[in-house]
Design an enzyme around this catalytic site. Sequence first.
Site, PDB file in Angstrom:
ATOM      1  N   HIS A 306     -23.471 -44.551  13.979  1.00  0.00           N
ATOM      2  CA  HIS A 306     -24.620 -43.441  14.111  1.00  0.00           C
ATOM      3  C   HIS A 306     -24.348 -42.778  15.471  1.00  0.00           C
ATOM      4  O   HIS A 306     -23.995 -43.067  16.417  1.00  0.00           O
ATOM      5  CB  HIS A 306     -25.943 -44.409  14.141  1.00  0.00           C
ATOM      6  CG  HIS A 306     -27.253 -43.277  13.698  1.00  0.00           C
ATOM      7  ND1 HIS A 306     -27.829 -42.650  14.794  1.00  0.00           N
ATOM      8  CD2 HIS A 306     -27.680 -43.138  12.362  1.00  0.00           C
ATOM      9  CE1 HIS A 306     -28.665 -41.906  13.912  1.00  0.00           C
ATOM     10  NE2 HIS A 306     -28.601 -42.368  12.725  1.00  0.00           N
ATOM     11  N   ASP A 363     -28.178 -46.710   5.655  1.00  0.00           N
ATOM     12  CA  ASP A 363     -27.633 -46.350   4.424  1.00  0.00           C
ATOM     13  C   ASP A 363     -27.110 -47.760   3.888  1.00  0.00           C
ATOM     14  O   ASP A 363     -26.341 -47.824   2.677  1.00  0.00           O
ATOM     15  CB  ASP A 363     -26.662 -45.266   4.417  1.00  0.00           C
ATOM     16  CG  ASP A 363     -27.335 -43.712   4.365  1.00  0.00           C
ATOM     17  OD1 ASP A 363     -28.065 -43.895   3.630  1.00  0.00           O
ATOM     18  OD2 ASP A 363     -27.006 -43.016   5.357  1.00  0.00           O
TER      19      ASP A 363
HETATM   20  N1  CMC Z   1     -15.671 -46.393  10.325  1.00  0.00           N
HETATM   21  C1  CMC Z   1     -14.752 -46.515  11.332  1.00  0.00           C
HETATM   22  N2  CMC Z   1     -14.912 -45.905  12.518  1.00  0.00           N
HETATM   23  C2  CMC Z   1     -15.858 -44.820  12.771  1.00  0.00           C
HETATM   24  C3  CMC Z   1     -17.063 -44.963  12.004  1.00  0.00           C
HETATM   25  C4  CMC Z   1     -16.819 -45.750  10.856  1.00  0.00           C
HETATM   26  N3  CMC Z   1     -17.939 -45.487   9.960  1.00  0.00           N
HETATM   27  N4  CMC Z   1     -17.980 -44.414  12.509  1.00  0.00           N
HETATM   28  C5  CMC Z   1     -17.470 -44.055  13.855  1.00  0.00           C
HETATM   29  N5  CMC Z   1     -16.177 -44.386  13.880  1.00  0.00           N
HETATM   30  C6  CMC Z   1     -15.180 -44.334  15.107  1.00  0.00           C
HETATM   31  C7  CMC Z   1     -14.863 -42.934  15.062  1.00  0.00           C
HETATM   32  O1  CMC Z   1     -13.557 -42.726  14.532  1.00  0.00           O
HETATM   33  C8  CMC Z   1     -14.537 -42.602  16.616  1.00  0.00           C
HETATM   34  O2  CMC Z   1     -13.475 -43.259  17.225  1.00  0.00           O
HETATM   35  P1  CMC Z   1     -12.630 -43.129  18.238  1.00  0.00           P
HETATM   36  O3  CMC Z   1     -13.603 -42.692  19.271  1.00  0.00           O
HETATM   37  O4  CMC Z   1     -11.554 -43.986  18.400  1.00  0.00           O
HETATM   38  O5  CMC Z   1     -11.996 -41.540  17.813  1.00  0.00           O
HETATM   39  C9  CMC Z   1     -15.920 -43.234  17.074  1.00  0.00           C
HETATM   40  O6  CMC Z   1     -16.284 -44.480  16.125  1.00  0.00           O
HETATM   41  C10 CMC Z   1     -16.936 -42.550  17.392  1.00  0.00           C
HETATM   42  O7  CMC Z   1     -17.381 -41.706  16.268  1.00  0.00           O
HETATM   43  P2  CMC Z   1     -17.759 -40.206  15.903  1.00  0.00           P
HETATM   44  O8  CMC Z   1     -17.283 -39.765  14.638  1.00  0.00           O
HETATM   45  O9  CMC Z   1     -17.409 -39.662  17.078  1.00  0.00           O
HETATM   46  O10 CMC Z   1     -19.280 -40.351  15.794  1.00  0.00           O
HETATM   47  P3  CMC Z   1     -20.489 -39.191  15.339  1.00  0.00           P
HETATM   48  O11 CMC Z   1     -21.400 -39.620  16.136  1.00  0.00           O
HETATM   49  O12 CMC Z   1     -19.866 -37.960  15.241  1.00  0.00           O
HETATM   50  O13 CMC Z   1     -20.465 -39.853  13.961  1.00  0.00           O
HETATM   51  C11 CMC Z   1     -21.255 -40.913  11.740  1.00  0.00           C
HETATM   52  C12 CMC Z   1     -21.847 -40.459  13.358  1.00  0.00           C
HETATM   53  C13 CMC Z   1     -22.526 -41.358  11.098  1.00  0.00           C
HETATM   54  C14 CMC Z   1     -20.998 -39.492  11.031  1.00  0.00           C
HETATM   55  C15 CMC Z   1     -20.150 -41.912  11.700  1.00  0.00           C
HETATM   56  O14 CMC Z   1     -20.400 -43.095  12.529  1.00  0.00           O
HETATM   57  C16 CMC Z   1     -19.611 -42.069  10.158  1.00  0.00           C
HETATM   58  O15 CMC Z   1     -18.932 -41.263   9.800  1.00  0.00           O
HETATM   59  N6  CMC Z   1     -20.438 -43.233   9.721  1.00  0.00           N
HETATM   60  C17 CMC Z   1     -19.916 -43.365   8.184  1.00  0.00           C
HETATM   61  C18 CMC Z   1     -20.969 -42.327   7.430  1.00  0.00           C
HETATM   62  C19 CMC Z   1     -22.424 -43.169   7.446  1.00  0.00           C
HETATM   63  O16 CMC Z   1     -22.585 -44.297   7.298  1.00  0.00           O
HETATM   64  N7  CMC Z   1     -23.319 -42.134   7.592  1.00  0.00           N
HETATM   65  C20 CMC Z   1     -24.486 -42.255   7.619  1.00  0.00           C
HETATM   66  C21 CMC Z   1     -25.244 -41.975   8.848  1.00  0.00           C
HETATM   67  S1  CMC Z   1     -26.927 -42.871   9.113  1.00  0.00           S
HETATM   68  C22 CMC Z   1     -27.870 -42.045   8.108  1.00  0.00           C
HETATM   69  C23 CMC Z   1     -27.863 -40.471   8.103  1.00  0.00           C
HETATM   70  O17 CMC Z   1     -27.854 -39.956   9.188  1.00  0.00           O
HETATM   71  O18 CMC Z   1     -27.807 -39.890   6.993  1.00  0.00           O
END
Ligand code: CMC
Length: 428
Positions: A306, A363
Amino acid sequence: MSDHARIELDDQAYEGRMIEGSEGERAVDISSLRNETGAVTYDPGYANTGSVQSSITYIDGDNGILRHRGYAIEDLAKHSDFVETSYLLIYGELPTQAQVTNFRESITKHTLLREDMRPFFDAFPPEAHPMAILSAGTLALSTFYQNHYDPSNPDDVEISTYRLMAKLPTVAAFAYKRSIGQPYIYPRNDLKFAANFLHMMFAVPSEPYEIDPDLARALTELLILHADHEQNCSTSAVRLIGSSQVNLFAAVSGGINALWGPLHGGANQQVVEMLAGIQEAEGDTKEFIRRAKDKDDPFRLMGFGHRVYKNYDPRARIIKDTADRVISKLAGNDPLFEIAQELEETVLSDDYFIERKLYPNVDFYSGLIYRAMNLPLNMYPVLFALGRLPGWIAQWREMSQDPDRRIGRPRQIYTGPTARNYVPIENR
Ligand code: CMC
């Protein structure tokens, strides 16, 4: 603590006023940075940018805290109902009995769709994704109320609030009935919000449908848990669209589209698809975890991580318990729920996820509840949208009252070609 921040740019200095929120969050006001220095800030994904001052929702992501208007999400999920929580978000205080009764009646009066809208649903192919129908339906609704959707008229805003709260569940249920070829079921205004939605979804004209109170309570809880989450992608979309002074229906329709994406509200559908994939792989979670950690593979563990929570999402904790209850009652057990719990346990002890503070989010378990309720996968984000609706409305209303509001219009740093002469087509 200083009440100003100083940004030094070559030989120029910018003095920005410090703004402090009621929970001690600090921000540097850079609103005249460009005028004074010619420079702008660069913040992809707005991770360090406060776009508004808001009094609706507070999140402390490090400690897993979520409060609406000061009230803990745990208390609201346990004691409140969806209409009361919606009132709290929209009007700022918990309602008195008279206020909530009046609000509930104002909503229920509007649950029917205009009959002219029925053919609208027939125009979609049966396999149409219901999020597309919900978004298009929200916009279509606006065309029936064009004399009452002036964003600067408080009476229009009020009636648009009731209409959206009342009619979106009907649009969602009609979209579902269309997809399974069953007759549309009209709303029942003697039922509360969640019970009425279950009725429109699962009743058929040929036999009585008894509403399971435990199911209605579980759905109420889910709706409350999704009701608002400050400046997330879809809410920011609603505010940005609304900042052009377009009507509330159009802004909410855009919010639904933003929510649909797999990184946002579409994740609940993707989680269950992923868990089914693990089941097909005979419960082997290792390969999925390996892929999620592989930088060359776009795959992510859906339902984990998140932008704001660097701790267990408090909503996920409550939803996990609800999932346990609903699944035991409706299905006895669900192998996907067992896989989910196993996956969570493995992930929470894996260094990759520990270092990045990736925990289950809202989720992760919600889709399993919808699955126990026999909802098709593509309806899961629709349920999220119905829950988020009062949050979008509250945030839009706050935006439209904000004395600092301006049309949302970020700057950019242009990286394309510099000026060049037009080349006639025969010379290219
Ligand atoms: N699986 C594997 N690695 C992950 C995941 C994941 N679900 N989420 C983040 N990471 C890693 C990412 O690769 C990055 O690694 P590094 O620092 O080595 O490059 C690090 O963690 C930080 O991630 P980020 O992409 O910079 O984080 P963000 O804040 O931009 O994205 C997120 C947040 C929710 C989009 C992301 O965690 C994600 O894609 N999660 C899976 C989709 C999901 O469950 N979405 C629902 C979110 S909660 C409800 C809502 O908002 O609707």
